[in-house]
Design an enzyme around this catalytic site. Structure first.
Site, mmCIF file in Angstrom:
data_model
loop_
_atom_site.group_PDB
_atom_site.id
_atom_site.type_symbol
_atom_site.label_atom_id
_atom_site.label_comp_id
_atom_site.label_asym_id
_atom_site.label_seq_id
_atom_site.Cartn_x
_atom_site.Cartn_y
_atom_site.Cartn_z
ATOM 1 N N ASP A 1 15.364 25.075 -53.375
ATOM 2 C CA ASP A 1 16.110 24.088 -52.605
ATOM 3 C C ASP A 1 15.609 22.690 -52.966
ATOM 4 O OD1 ASP A 1 13.726 23.643 -51.180
ATOM 5 O OD2 ASP A 1 14.791 23.474 -49.267
ATOM 6 N N CYS B 1 5.101 16.465 -49.471
ATOM 7 C CA CYS B 1 5.722 15.894 -50.675
ATOM 8 C C CYS B 1 7.166 15.506 -50.364
ATOM 9 C CB CYS B 1 5.655 16.897 -51.823
ATOM 10 S SG CYS B 1 6.029 16.196 -53.444
ATOM 11 N N TYR C 1 21.717 30.974 -53.829
ATOM 12 C CA TYR C 1 20.584 30.461 -53.050
ATOM 13 C C TYR C 1 20.335 31.317 -51.805
ATOM 14 C CZ TYR C 1 17.799 27.911 -49.772
ATOM 15 O OH TYR C 1 16.836 27.600 -48.853
ATOM 16 N N GLU D 1 19.402 30.345 -42.405
ATOM 17 C CA GLU D 1 19.745 29.801 -43.718
ATOM 18 C C GLU D 1 21.102 29.096 -43.705
ATOM 19 O OE1 GLU D 1 18.152 29.306 -46.466
ATOM 20 O OE2 GLU D 1 16.321 30.194 -45.696
ATOM 21 N N CYS E 1 -1.504 17.127 -59.670
ATOM 22 C CA CYS E 1 -0.128 16.629 -59.676
ATOM 23 C C CYS E 1 0.117 15.706 -60.858
ATOM 24 C CB CYS E 1 0.165 15.896 -58.369
ATOM 25 S SG CYS E 1 1.814 15.162 -58.309
ATOM 26 N N CYS F 1 -2.123 16.627 -49.682
ATOM 27 C CA CYS F 1 -1.558 17.644 -50.568
ATOM 28 C C CYS F 1 -2.649 18.518 -51.173
ATOM 29 C CB CYS F 1 -0.752 16.975 -51.681
ATOM 30 S SG CYS F 1 -0.008 18.155 -52.830
#
Length: 355
Positions: free
Chosen positions: A201, A256, A183, A100, A272, A266
């Site tokens: 994110d 995406c 986060y 991370e 969408c 997708c």
């Protein structure tokens, strides 16, 4: 416990890299340090009416549910997730935490070799804590934003002192570690321990902006409405929520994407909102780009490269050779000293920090 699948991060220009919050836990979309704003566990009020398309509104005004999104996205993830070392069970919570930190604003392909070397050298937080902070900066190499190395070293020291060397599973304890913002605390709790947290994110924000809100890009900075939406879309089941966090992030990294999205691949293209609206062009503030050549960041990187390669104090003259413009060079060096990345010594010598 076995670490569930960990999502990747990616950069805006590289589908194999996802920008997480940069060093210092800022908003995931901004390039400078600040305070992270990822949401935490819990059920909250969904975004106010008018922010969502009718396709996704719930039975009451302002409500939204992601129930019909969870299965297709998670099933797609099960079939398409990349095999990355921090996703494997043996990575553990420490491996997830290291990834991370490293993946913040750094492409996956640049992180992979450094991550492997780091875990081979420091397989537990106590191993890193036993070394000087400068060794973390040295091992960070050219990943960029080297303050992340100091913050990761600080987190390792605190984990060793406060938690017996084990990365805590409690979100509040994670958040209390130095260098860990909202986060990263949510990401580690979710990806390493399978907890129910909204991990927001840049990739996830883009997926939600398109699929739910019907716009091409999210705002430049994370908004309160985005956080509410992310929490509202969380599955109730804890394990499913952790998979959803990983899957939605991977969808943004591989399908995406910021440019050249592949809607035919997708799993939720039929739902969408952005695609159904004809994929309208972004009409908000201009998208921010990041430059490097000629900036203080580039000069700082050149100065640090000299110090990383040296195992004895470096004279000023050696640093002066890396950049032609003396004012900018001095400013960059002063900044490195102020950030604790470089330690000045008597006689015009410099080294990486020992304490």
């Amino acid at each position: 416990m076995t670490a569930p699948t960990k999502p990747p991060h990616s950069s805006p220009t590289d589908a194999d890299a996802v920008p997480g919050p940069p060093f210092g836990e800022q908003s995931p979309s901004a390039p400078t340090a600040g305070t992270s704003t990822a949401p935490t566990t819990g059920t909250t009020t969904a975004p106010t009416t008018g922010t969502l398309t009718g396709t996704f509104t719930g039975t009451a005004a302002g409500e939204v549910s992601g129930a019909h999104l969870h299965s297709p996205v998670i099933d797609w993830f099960d079939d398409n997730a990349r095999d990355l070392p921090w996703r494997r069970p043996e990575a553990g919570a420490w491996g997830v935490m290291v990834s991370e930190f490293m993946l913040q604003q750094t492409p996956v392909n640049r992180v992979l070799p450094v991550y492997e070397q780091w875990l081979a050298r420091w397989p537990r937080p106590a191993d890193l804590a036993a070394e000087a902070p400068g060794e973390a900066v040295r091992a960070w190499g050219r990943l960029g934003y080297p303050r992340r190395a100091l913050r990761l070293h600080g987190a390792a020291s605190a984990i060793t002192e406060r938690h017996g060397g084990d990365v805590p599973s409690d979100h509040a304890q994670l958040l209390a570690l130095p260098g860990i913002g909202e986060y990263t605390a949510a990401a580690v709790a979710s990806f390493a321990y399978g907890q129910r947290h909204a991990v927001l994110d840049t990739n996830v924000r883009r997926v939600f902006a398109r699929a739910v809100t019907g716009v091409q890009y999210p705002p430049n900075a994370t908004t309160a409405a985005e956080r509410r939406l992310a929490r509202a879309l969380l599955p109730e089941d804890e394990r499913t929520a952790a998979r959803w966090a990983a899957a939605s992030m991977e969808l943004g990294a591989l399908v995406c994407t910021a440019k050249n999205e592949t809607c035919h691949r997708c799993p939720i293209t039929a739902q969408c909102a952005w695609r159904l609206a004809g994929k309208p062009e972004h009409d908000g503030p201009p998208r921010r780009g990041q430059t490097y050549a000629g900036t203080d960041r580039q000069v700082r990187g050149k100065l640090l490269a000299v110090l990383r390669d040296a195992h004895a104090p470096v004279p000023q003259a050696a640093l002066d050779r890396v950049w032609h413009e003396p004012v900018q060079r001095a400013r960059a060096l002063d900044g490195l000293v102020a950030d604790g990345l470089v330690e000045p010594l008597p006689g015009g010598l410099y080294r990486l920090p020992l304490t």
